[in-house]
Design a protein around this motif. Structure first.
Motif, short mmCIF file in Angstrom:
data_model
loop_
_atom_site.label_atom_id
_atom_site.label_comp_id
_atom_site.label_asym_id
_atom_site.label_seq_id
_atom_site.Cartn_x
_atom_site.Cartn_y
_atom_site.Cartn_z
N GLU A 776 0.83 -1.24 0.00
CA GLU A 776 0.00 0.00 0.00
C GLU A 776 0.85 1.26 0.00
OE1 GLU A 776 -3.45 0.87 0.10
OE2 GLU A 776 -3.48 -1.13 -0.84
N GLU A 777 1.82 1.32 0.94
CA GLU A 777 2.63 2.54 1.07
C GLU A 777 3.49 2.76 -0.17
OE1 GLU A 777 2.92 -0.14 2.97
OE2 GLU A 777 5.00 -0.71 3.30
N VAL A 778 3.87 1.65 -0.81
CA VAL A 778 4.67 1.79 -2.03
C VAL A 778 3.81 2.38 -3.16
CG1 VAL A 778 6.06 0.55 -3.72
CG2 VAL A 778 6.15 -0.11 -1.34
N LEU A 779 2.57 1.86 -3.23
CA LEU A 779 1.64 2.34 -4.27
C LEU A 779 1.48 3.85 -4.22
CD1 LEU A 779 -1.45 -0.01 -4.71
CD2 LEU A 779 -0.08 1.04 -6.50
N ALA A 780 1.38 4.37 -2.96
CA ALA A 780 1.14 5.81 -2.79
C ALA A 780 2.34 6.63 -3.23
CB ALA A 780 0.81 6.10 -1.32
N ARG A 781 3.54 6.07 -3.09
CA ARG A 781 4.73 6.89 -3.38
C ARG A 781 5.52 6.36 -4.57
NH1 ARG A 781 8.00 7.59 2.06
NH2 ARG A 781 8.96 9.19 0.77
N LEU A 782 4.83 5.56 -5.38
CA LEU A 782 5.48 4.83 -6.46
C LEU A 782 6.33 5.70 -7.39
CD1 LEU A 782 5.43 1.86 -7.16
CD2 LEU A 782 3.58 2.28 -8.77
N TYR A 783 5.74 6.87 -7.77
CA TYR A 783 6.45 7.67 -8.79
C TYR A 783 7.27 8.78 -8.18
CZ TYR A 783 3.04 5.25 -11.64
OH TYR A 783 2.29 4.29 -12.21
N GLU A 784 7.41 8.71 -6.85
CA GLU A 784 8.21 9.73 -6.18
C GLU A 784 9.68 9.48 -6.50
OE1 GLU A 784 8.28 10.26 -1.79
OE2 GLU A 784 6.16 10.80 -2.13
N ALA A 785 10.40 10.55 -6.82
CA ALA A 785 11.83 10.39 -7.10
C ALA A 785 12.56 9.99 -5.81
CB ALA A 785 12.40 11.68 -7.66
N PHE A 786 13.50 9.19 -5.97
CA PHE A 786 14.36 8.70 -4.84
C PHE A 786 13.57 7.92 -3.81
CE2 PHE A 786 16.09 12.83 -6.33
CZ PHE A 786 17.10 12.29 -7.10
N PHE A 787 12.44 7.36 -4.21
CA PHE A 787 11.75 6.43 -3.31
C PHE A 787 12.05 5.01 -3.77
CE2 PHE A 787 8.18 3.59 -2.54
CZ PHE A 787 8.13 3.63 -1.17
N SER A 788 12.64 4.28 -2.85
CA SER A 788 13.01 2.90 -3.20
C SER A 788 12.89 2.01 -1.98
CB SER A 788 14.46 2.87 -3.73
OG SER A 788 14.83 1.55 -3.97
N THR A 789 12.55 0.76 -2.21
CA THR A 789 12.49 -0.19 -1.09
C THR A 789 13.73 -1.08 -1.09
OG1 THR A 789 11.26 -1.70 -2.47
CG2 THR A 789 9.96 -0.24 -1.06
N LYS A 790 14.52 -0.81 -2.16
CA LYS A 790 15.71 -1.68 -2.29
C LYS A 790 16.90 -1.02 -1.61
CE LYS A 790 13.68 -2.79 -6.60
NZ LYS A 790 13.63 -2.33 -7.97
N VAL A 791 17.82 -1.91 -1.09
CA VAL A 791 18.98 -1.41 -0.35
C VAL A 791 19.86 -0.56 -1.27
CG1 VAL A 791 20.87 -2.12 1.17
CG2 VAL A 791 18.93 -3.65 0.81
N ASP A 792 20.03 -1.04 -2.49
CA ASP A 792 20.89 -0.31 -3.42
C ASP A 792 20.09 0.46 -4.48
OD1 ASP A 792 19.84 -2.57 -4.48
OD2 ASP A 792 21.69 -3.25 -5.49
N GLY A 793 18.79 0.56 -4.22
CA GLY A 793 17.94 1.22 -5.23
C GLY A 793 18.07 2.75 -5.21
#
Ligand code: ADP
Length: 847
Positions: A776-793
């Protein structure tokens, strides 16, 4: 109203006819009263004239009767006198006749015997004694002729009876002889021509006829001597014969004139002669002749004058009445107007005392006219705290110094509330042209003032907004090219002239400087001639971006046609300064470009091991081929044909490696975005080829489906490739990071043509994976720049994808796939509009 005259007298003193008349008079309408007032005097004058005429007529009658009476009396007196004389004479004659017969008087003695008789009786002109044979025995004649004339007293043959003659003497003679009585003859002319008549006394001697004694009367002398003088002085007495001819008269008529008949005549027979002679008395109405009476004519003339003047007065009065009626209707009209209008009116005399207020004034202030009329300042409608101010204004008013535009004052109602009013003052002039006071009109302007204040406020707001706008707003009339409105920004940039407007509206103006306004406008007039305004105002509101060289600024210009407040057709321009935005856009574009390149480099960096591994294969193959060939060449175990085949294989492997490197270089190479006609399958092919390296490393399978012959796109293929690659890589990473079983380690890439209402014809790219899906939280911020759930993302992949797709007027979206409540993957899809122009030229609208 002035007190009436009737009211001045006490009512009790009036008598009942007065009251009756008064009641009747009051019952009459005003018009009737006026008519009676005019006709009354006229009627009384006519009545007076009639009375005068009848009085005159009565008097005249009276006089006439009296005169008649007098004539009759005088005639009768004369008759009486004559009769007495004639009778007396007759008696004397009879006595003489007897003497002649009885005493036997001789002819010689006759004269002596009769002379005294004849002498005393001048009326007897002839006394003759005739015998029975008609012979003259003796006679006594009286003549007035002179002896020289030769006429003698015996010369009277006309008076003698003659046998068989038809003359009066003969006939009388016969009559007397036969009747044996004294007989009178009719009148006749004697020998001298005088009118005479005879009295014959017959002589009888013992019953024997012995002749006659004839006395001859002069008619003229009879009248002259025996009509009493007092009678003849009053009236004319004349003797007439049978035929009415005047024989003698007391008045002399001029010779030749016909006998005058008097107005009053009385005739009696001459007694005792009865011989046809008539005595006539004549009276003349000389005193009271109506027609010849001066007094009567004076009265008549005065009456006529009075009637004429009354008629004139009546006419004048009628005119006055008409004027009065016109005045009354005018007054009524004015009163009705005054009563119906909402403007309050107040009249003051020169000292400032209120003399009149109209109903509107009373209604406005709440005071009755009794409260106001007669009041001196301070007036009851002055607010208590403004008495001084009002007194000053009144002073100014009374001096005639009030401003023509009126003054605003505060007025207090009877209940103490205050309202705003505007007062106008004008002088009151009487009919003689003298000022008698001042007329003040007053209108309640509370509501008007409120509205005006509101309007002012709203106008202020409006101007503040317009003035505060960063955009330049200008309105120019289409026909005259006149600048009708310009806000602060416009004035700041272009000054208060229409040139700036022309600069903004004319396309070429931006590059070639100020174009002549009139010309540009005139052209538009010709073009727009006859078009309805409504359509004009709707038309031409597209925005254009104009660069103004003199200001070094970019403007977004929107134009509208509108009808100006005075009805003229005008063009309004709203020019927004977009220099900053253009600049920011340029910066953003260059940054995005840099980011894209960076992103590609990152992608490649991330993919470096896969790429190395991918390159390793052809290189190993080349090495293997080369080693194999070297060995076989050294052993001379290879013929020419095998060598060529091996070399060709080697070359193909080298080519393959070169291709990989070329594609990576092409992908990573920094280049200007270039739109061109591109086909979906080429993009998909290249993307899948590049992604293949990573997919293989992560052990993820890919299924591609591209619809047959999809329409071409007008895009930058490298950028779209980057988007597809990014989506595929994200899916592969998600699957790999979730350590999913092989069954779920697959991705589907489908490319389908679509059609929707809002977007029209598009091509949709859908990437579906069977990974863990989006939280859910990812969906809300999906297209935000510099938003990543990955360690090296880095978290810029999807934000870049979105800006690339949206810059191509496409849409990108992400949805989860569920199996009940559990997500079983996710789907990223984006659309791109198909190329419709079928030309290679770039679209101009978004230059
Ligand atoms: P990065 O890949 O560098 O993290 P992205 O913008 O590409 O940046 O992705 C943002 C985030 O969206 C990722 O960190 C990931 O959590 C999530 N994400 C993107 N694609 C998927 C996918 N297919 N499945 C699950 N999560 C995803």
């Amino acid at each position: 109203m002035p007190p009436t005259v009737a009211a001045a007298r006490p009512r009790a003193a009036r008598t009942w006819p007065e009251r009756l008349f008064g009641r009747w008079w009051r019952r009459q309408s005003a018009a009737h009263q006026d008519r009676y007032a005019t006709l009354g005097p006229l009627f009384s004058v006519l009545l007076f004239l009639a009375a005068i005429i009848s009085a005159f007529w009565y008097l005249r009658n009276e006089e006439f009767e009296r005169e008649q009476e007098a004539v009759k009396r005088d005639t009768e007196i004369s008759q009486q006198q004559l009769r007495l004389r004639l009778i007396e004479n007759q008696e004397q004659l009879v006595r003489m006749a007897r003497d002649i017969v009885t005493r036997g008087i001789e002819r010689q003695n006759f004269a002596a015997h009769t002379s005294s008789f004849v002498r005393d009786r001048p009326e007897i002109t002839n006394l003759i004694w005739v015998g029975a044979d008609r012979s003259r025995i003796a006679g006594h004649a009286v003549t007035t002729f002179l002896p020289e004339s030769g006429v003698t007293s015996d010369d009277t043959p006309a008076s003698m009876p003659a046998l068989r003659s038809n003359a009066e003497p003969e006939r009388t003679f016969v009559r007397g002889r036969e009747s044996r009585q004294t007989t009178y003859s009719g009148p006749f002319a004697d020998s001298y021509g005088h009118t005479v008549f005879q009295v014959q006394v017959p002589l009888f001697e013992r019953s024997t006829f012995a002749g006659a004694l004839i006395a001859e009367y002069s008619v003229e002398r009879l009248v002259r001597y025996y009509v009493p003088s007092e009678v003849s002085s009053r009236h004319a007495i004349s003797l007439l014969d049978r035929q009415g001819r005047a024989l003698a008269s007391t008045v002399m008529t001029p010779a030749g004139s016909p006998p005058r008949r008097g107005a009053i005549n009385h005739e009696v027979p001459l007694a005792p002669a009865h011989n046809g002679l008539v005595l006539r008395g004549q009276g003349h109405r000389t005193s009271i002749g109506l027609i010849s009476n001066t007094l009567f004519w004076m009265v008549a003339a005065l009456s006529v004058l009075t009637v004429w003047m009354l008629l004139g007065t009546g006419r004048h009065m009628r005119r006055r009445l008409q004027m009065q009626a016109a005045l009354v209707s005018e007054t009524n009209f004015r009163r009705a107007m005054e009563n119906s209008m909402l403007t309050g009116m107040r009249a003051m005399d020169l000292e400032g005392r209120i003399t009149y207020v109209n109903p509107a004034f009373c209604a406005m202030t709440g005071f009755s006219d009794a409260d106001l009329i007669g009041q001196r300042p301070p007036f009851p409608h002055w607010p208590r705290d403004r008495v001084d101010e009002n007194r000053r204004l009144l002073e100014q008013e009374l001096q005639g110094k009030s401003p023509a535009g009126g003054i605003e004052v505060k007025v207090m109602r009877k209940d103490g509330t205050i309202f705003d009013a505007r007062m106008y003052v004008s002088p009151l002039i009487d009919p003689k042209g003298q000022q008698t006071g001042w007329m003040t009109s007053m209108t309640n302007i509370t509501e008007a003032k409120r509205i005006r204040d509101q309007l002012t406020a709203s106008h202020e707001r409006f101007t503040t907004v317009l003035e505060g706008l960063d955009a330049a707003v200008s309105v120019v009339s289409v026909q005259q090219g006149e600048l009708l409105f310009a806000n602060r920004s416009y004035r700041l940039w272009f000054g208060a002239v229409a040139a700036g407007h022309a600069l903004l509206s004319g396309g070429q103006a931006s590059s070639s400087g100020a174009a002549p306004v009139g010309e540009a406008i005139d052209e538009s007039v010709d073009d727009l001639g006859g078009l309805p305004t409504q359509e004009l105002t709707d038309a031409g509101s597209d925005s254009r971006e104009v660069f103004v060289e003199s200001l070094q600024k970019w403007f977004d210009v929107r134009a509208r046609y509108l009808q100006w407040t005075d009805g003229r057709l005008a063009q309004m321009l709203i020019a927004t300064d977009i220099t900053e935005r253009r600049h920011a856009e340029a910066v953003a574009a260059s940054q995005a470009e840099k980011a894209q390149v960076t992103s590609r480099l990152v992608t490649m960096g991330e993919m470096a091991s896969s790429v190395a591994h991918e390159l390793n294969q052809p290189l190993t193959a080349i090495t293997n081929y080369c080693n194999g060939m070297v060995t076989r060449v050294e052993n001379n175990a290879i013929d020419k044909g095998d060598l060529v085949a091996a070399l060709q294989k080697t070359a193909r492997q080298a080519e393959r490696a070169g291709q990989i490197i070329h594609r990576i270089r092409a992908f990573v190479k920094r280049s200007e975005p270039q739109r061109q006609r591109a086909y979906a399958h080429t993009i998909v092919e290249d993307a899948v080829e590049l992604a293949g390296i990573e997919l293989r490393r992560r052990n993820v399978a890919i299924h591609t489906y591209v619809a047959q012959r999809p329409p071409p796109l007008m895009v930058d293929p490298i950028l779209i490739e980057q988007v597809v690659l990014n989506l595929l890589k994200n899916a592969a990473e998600a699957i790999d990071n979730a350590h999913l079983p092989t069954a779920r380690r697959r991705i589907e890439l489908r490319v389908l043509p679509r059609h929707s209402e809002e977007e029209g014809d598009t091509i949709e790219f859908i990437v579906t994976d069977h990974g863990p899906g989006l939280k859910e939280e990812v969906l809300a911020r999906l297209y935000e720049a510099f938003f990543s759930t990955k360690v090296d993302g880095l978290g810029i992949g999807l934000s870049l994808c979105r800006s690339i797709i949206e810059s191509h007027r496409g849409r990108i979206k992400a949805t989860n796939l569920y199996n009940g409540e559990t997500p079983i993957g996710c789907r990223f899809s984006f659309t791109l509009p198909v190329e419709t122009s079928r030309s290679d030229a770039p679209a101009a609208a978004t230059a």
